[in-house]
Design a protein around this motif. Structure first.
Motif, mmCIF file in Angstrom:
data_model
loop_
_atom_site.group_PDB
_atom_site.id
_atom_site.type_symbol
_atom_site.label_atom_id
_atom_site.label_comp_id
_atom_site.label_asym_id
_atom_site.label_seq_id
_atom_site.Cartn_x
_atom_site.Cartn_y
_atom_site.Cartn_z
ATOM 1 N N ALA A 217 -13.699 7.592 -2.721
ATOM 2 C CA ALA A 217 -13.351 6.686 -3.815
ATOM 3 C C ALA A 217 -12.574 7.374 -4.936
ATOM 4 O O ALA A 217 -11.568 6.840 -5.426
ATOM 5 C CB ALA A 217 -14.631 6.058 -4.381
ATOM 6 N N GLY A 218 -13.037 8.556 -5.329
ATOM 7 C CA GLY A 218 -12.420 9.208 -6.477
ATOM 8 C C GLY A 218 -11.163 9.978 -6.160
ATOM 9 O O GLY A 218 -10.217 9.997 -6.953
ATOM 10 N N VAL A 219 -11.129 10.612 -4.971
ATOM 11 C CA VAL A 219 -10.003 11.489 -4.638
ATOM 12 C C VAL A 219 -8.975 10.780 -3.768
ATOM 13 O O VAL A 219 -7.846 10.525 -4.193
ATOM 14 C CB VAL A 219 -10.507 12.777 -3.940
ATOM 15 C CG1 VAL A 219 -9.323 13.700 -3.619
ATOM 16 C CG2 VAL A 219 -11.506 13.498 -4.813
ATOM 17 N N ALA A 220 -9.370 10.465 -2.528
ATOM 18 C CA ALA A 220 -8.390 9.933 -1.568
ATOM 19 C C ALA A 220 -7.894 8.543 -1.939
ATOM 20 O O ALA A 220 -6.786 8.167 -1.558
ATOM 21 C CB ALA A 220 -8.999 9.912 -0.170
ATOM 22 N N PHE A 221 -8.690 7.770 -2.671
ATOM 23 C CA PHE A 221 -8.249 6.437 -3.089
ATOM 24 C C PHE A 221 -7.607 6.471 -4.477
ATOM 25 O O PHE A 221 -6.393 6.328 -4.617
ATOM 26 C CB PHE A 221 -9.424 5.456 -3.063
ATOM 27 C CG PHE A 221 -9.132 4.125 -3.694
ATOM 28 C CD1 PHE A 221 -8.100 3.328 -3.217
ATOM 29 C CD2 PHE A 221 -9.874 3.669 -4.773
ATOM 30 C CE1 PHE A 221 -7.813 2.096 -3.804
ATOM 31 C CE2 PHE A 221 -9.606 2.443 -5.361
ATOM 32 C CZ PHE A 221 -8.572 1.660 -4.878
ATOM 33 N N ALA A 222 -8.419 6.690 -5.511
ATOM 34 C CA ALA A 222 -7.923 6.543 -6.877
ATOM 35 C C ALA A 222 -6.898 7.611 -7.257
ATOM 36 O O ALA A 222 -5.815 7.298 -7.767
ATOM 37 C CB ALA A 222 -9.104 6.580 -7.849
ATOM 38 N N SER A 223 -7.216 8.889 -7.002
ATOM 39 C CA SER A 223 -6.311 9.946 -7.469
ATOM 40 C C SER A 223 -5.008 9.983 -6.672
ATOM 41 O O SER A 223 -3.929 10.181 -7.232
ATOM 42 C CB SER A 223 -7.002 11.307 -7.417
ATOM 43 O OG SER A 223 -7.132 11.786 -6.096
ATOM 44 N N TYR A 224 -5.084 9.782 -5.351
ATOM 45 C CA TYR A 224 -3.868 9.795 -4.549
ATOM 46 C C TYR A 224 -2.991 8.588 -4.860
ATOM 47 O O TYR A 224 -1.757 8.679 -4.849
ATOM 48 C CB TYR A 224 -4.201 9.820 -3.056
ATOM 49 C CG TYR A 224 -4.750 11.140 -2.566
ATOM 50 C CD1 TYR A 224 -4.873 12.229 -3.422
ATOM 51 C CD2 TYR A 224 -5.164 11.295 -1.247
ATOM 52 C CE1 TYR A 224 -5.387 13.433 -2.973
ATOM 53 C CE2 TYR A 224 -5.680 12.505 -0.791
ATOM 54 C CZ TYR A 224 -5.793 13.565 -1.665
ATOM 55 O OH TYR A 224 -6.306 14.751 -1.221
ATOM 56 N N LEU A 225 -3.609 7.440 -5.154
ATOM 57 C CA LEU A 225 -2.846 6.258 -5.531
ATOM 58 C C LEU A 225 -2.085 6.517 -6.829
ATOM 59 O O LEU A 225 -0.899 6.174 -6.955
ATOM 60 C CB LEU A 225 -3.797 5.066 -5.704
ATOM 61 C CG LEU A 225 -3.175 3.675 -5.778
ATOM 62 C CD1 LEU A 225 -2.426 3.344 -4.496
ATOM 63 C CD2 LEU A 225 -4.255 2.630 -6.047
ATOM 64 N N ALA A 226 -2.756 7.147 -7.779
ATOM 65 C CA ALA A 226 -2.092 7.490 -9.036
ATOM 66 C C ALA A 226 -0.972 8.499 -8.815
ATOM 67 O O ALA A 226 0.102 8.410 -9.427
ATOM 68 C CB ALA A 226 -3.122 8.054 -10.025
ATOM 69 N N TRP A 227 -1.193 9.466 -7.897
ATOM 70 C CA TRP A 227 -0.176 10.480 -7.615
ATOM 71 C C TRP A 227 1.093 9.860 -7.038
ATOM 72 O O TRP A 227 2.211 10.143 -7.492
ATOM 73 C CB TRP A 227 -0.744 11.529 -6.669
ATOM 74 C CG TRP A 227 0.278 12.410 -6.013
ATOM 75 C CD1 TRP A 227 0.627 12.435 -4.700
ATOM 76 C CD2 TRP A 227 1.103 13.411 -6.640
ATOM 77 N NE1 TRP A 227 1.598 13.374 -4.467
ATOM 78 C CE2 TRP A 227 1.913 13.983 -5.639
ATOM 79 C CE3 TRP A 227 1.233 13.867 -7.950
ATOM 80 C CZ2 TRP A 227 2.832 14.983 -5.917
ATOM 81 C CZ3 TRP A 227 2.155 14.873 -8.218
ATOM 82 C CH2 TRP A 227 2.937 15.418 -7.209
ATOM 83 N N PHE A 228 0.938 8.981 -6.050
ATOM 84 C CA PHE A 228 2.115 8.378 -5.441
ATOM 85 C C PHE A 228 2.801 7.407 -6.393
ATOM 86 O O PHE A 228 4.007 7.200 -6.300
ATOM 87 C CB PHE A 228 1.741 7.686 -4.122
ATOM 88 C CG PHE A 228 1.452 8.659 -3.026
ATOM 89 C CD1 PHE A 228 2.419 9.543 -2.583
ATOM 90 C CD2 PHE A 228 0.193 8.727 -2.446
ATOM 91 C CE1 PHE A 228 2.150 10.470 -1.597
ATOM 92 C CE2 PHE A 228 -0.078 9.645 -1.445
ATOM 93 C CZ PHE A 228 0.908 10.520 -1.024
ATOM 94 N N TRP A 229 2.064 6.823 -7.315
ATOM 95 C CA TRP A 229 2.681 6.012 -8.362
ATOM 96 C C TRP A 229 3.536 6.893 -9.269
ATOM 97 O O TRP A 229 4.658 6.529 -9.639
ATOM 98 C CB TRP A 229 1.598 5.296 -9.169
ATOM 99 C CG TRP A 229 2.140 4.446 -10.282
ATOM 100 C CD1 TRP A 229 2.592 3.155 -10.200
ATOM 101 C CD2 TRP A 229 2.285 4.838 -11.655
ATOM 102 N NE1 TRP A 229 3.019 2.723 -11.420
ATOM 103 C CE2 TRP A 229 2.840 3.731 -12.341
ATOM 104 C CE3 TRP A 229 2.014 5.997 -12.367
ATOM 105 C CZ2 TRP A 229 3.119 3.764 -13.710
ATOM 106 C CZ3 TRP A 229 2.293 6.038 -13.729
ATOM 107 C CH2 TRP A 229 2.838 4.926 -14.386
ATOM 108 N N LEU A 230 3.018 8.061 -9.589
ATOM 109 C CA LEU A 230 3.744 8.971 -10.475
ATOM 110 C C LEU A 230 5.037 9.486 -9.855
ATOM 111 O O LEU A 230 6.082 9.521 -10.517
ATOM 112 C CB LEU A 230 2.852 10.165 -10.846
ATOM 113 C CG LEU A 230 1.786 9.924 -11.915
ATOM 114 C CD1 LEU A 230 0.822 11.104 -11.975
ATOM 115 C CD2 LEU A 230 2.425 9.707 -13.276
ATOM 116 N N ILE A 231 4.994 9.900 -8.566
ATOM 117 C CA ILE A 231 6.179 10.550 -7.998
ATOM 118 C C ILE A 231 7.298 9.569 -7.675
ATOM 119 O O ILE A 231 8.400 9.999 -7.325
ATOM 120 C CB ILE A 231 5.843 11.383 -6.734
ATOM 121 C CG1 ILE A 231 5.328 10.494 -5.604
ATOM 122 C CG2 ILE A 231 4.892 12.495 -7.066
ATOM 123 C CD1 ILE A 231 5.069 11.263 -4.328
#
Length: 284
Positions: A217-231
């Motif tokens: 929930a915290g890493v593979a979902f939320a953080s990766y989603l934010a990362w791909f939004w950023l790049i």
């Protein structure tokens, strides 16, 4: 910048969570379960927000390629650490921002680095070397195999970022970009676990399941989603420079949660990483 620092802290904490979960769940199977659980969450999130994951938009080929590289990257990381130390491995793994910087410099003229920004990348990498310098040892028998695998994982990590940035994935929703990688790795990583003879589930504790749930929930979902939004919205080279903070956060969390020592080389590393990030984000 604030979001990237937060993401690096989350990814650093993930190293501690993965170590805890390894006590009862084999590494590749753990990575596969994490991807599978996060893929379900991304699917539900996308349905709720009305994001079409299966619409024809020209992203299938680069999406599958990114997914294959994502799965191979994690396979190389987990297997490579069987041959080399974690300290050596992290130094090789965090050469990935150099791959992004060189790739974007060649492929996207608007994101070319000047001398000051190049110096920032070098300073940040020297910070990693300083932080982990005490733990580095001379290569032992077969240790070069692990070093090579971690370096290959870094190349894949950087290449995945480039594929997302310069392909139609760069115009796609972050949810779809992430779903490609999670779905492909959720299939391939458990297969790799069986092929490599991992033990699978070995009487995991409640804490192991909690750690896996956090990774989903915290890493593979939320953080990766934010990362791909950023790049898809900010220069990939500058964002990648922040990734140097991740292993340092990992050491800090290890110090607090696992009673690992905080040393002067780590303090020096933090200073150099901070300087590097400042220089990479300097326009002139």
């Amino acid at each position: 910048m604030a979001l990237m620092v937060t993401l690096c802290a989350v990814w650093g904490l993930n190293q501690v969570a993965a170590k805890v979960a390894n006590a009862g769940i084999s590494p590749l199977l753990q990575a596969g379960l994490r991807s599978a659980g996060a893929a379900v969450l991304v699917g539900a999130w996308s349905a709720w927000r009305g994001v079409p994951l299966f619409a024809k938009d020209g992203t299938l080929a680069p999406g599958l390629l990114a997914g294959l590289m994502f799965a191979a990257e994690f396979g190389l990381i987990f297997k490579g650490l069987d041959f080399t130390t974690a300290a050596r491995g992290v130094v090789f793994l965090y050469t990935a921002p150099f791959v992004v910087a060189i790739g974007m410099h060649v492929l996207v003229p608007a994101e070319r680095l000047n001398r000051i920004q190049t110096g920032g990348l070098v300073a940040a990498f020297l910070g990693i070397v300083a932080a982990f310098g005490e733990a580095l040892t001379l290569p032992a028998d077969r240790q070069w195999i692990g070093d090579a695998m971690l370096l290959a994982a870094a190349l894949l990590w950087g290449a995945t970022t480039l594929v997302v940035r310069i392909s139609p994935l760069g115009r796609a929703k972050a949810e779809k970009t992430l779903f490609y990688q999670l779905a492909v790795s959720a299939i391939l990583l458990p297969v790799a676990s069986v092929a490599l003879g991992e033990q699978g589930l070995t009487d995991p504790t409640a804490m192991a399941w909690v750690s896996l749930a956090w990774q989903i929930a915290g890493v593979a979902f939320a953080s990766y989603l934010a990362w791909f939004w950023l790049i898809t919205r900010y220069p990939a080279t500058r964002l990648s420079a922040f990734s140097f903070l991740t292993p340092l956060f990992g050491v800090l969390f290890g110090t607090v949660l696992l009673d690992e020592p905080f040393t002067w080389p780590l303090a020096a590393g933090l200073v150099l990483v901070g300087l590097g990030i400042r220089l990479v984000n300097t326009r002139t």
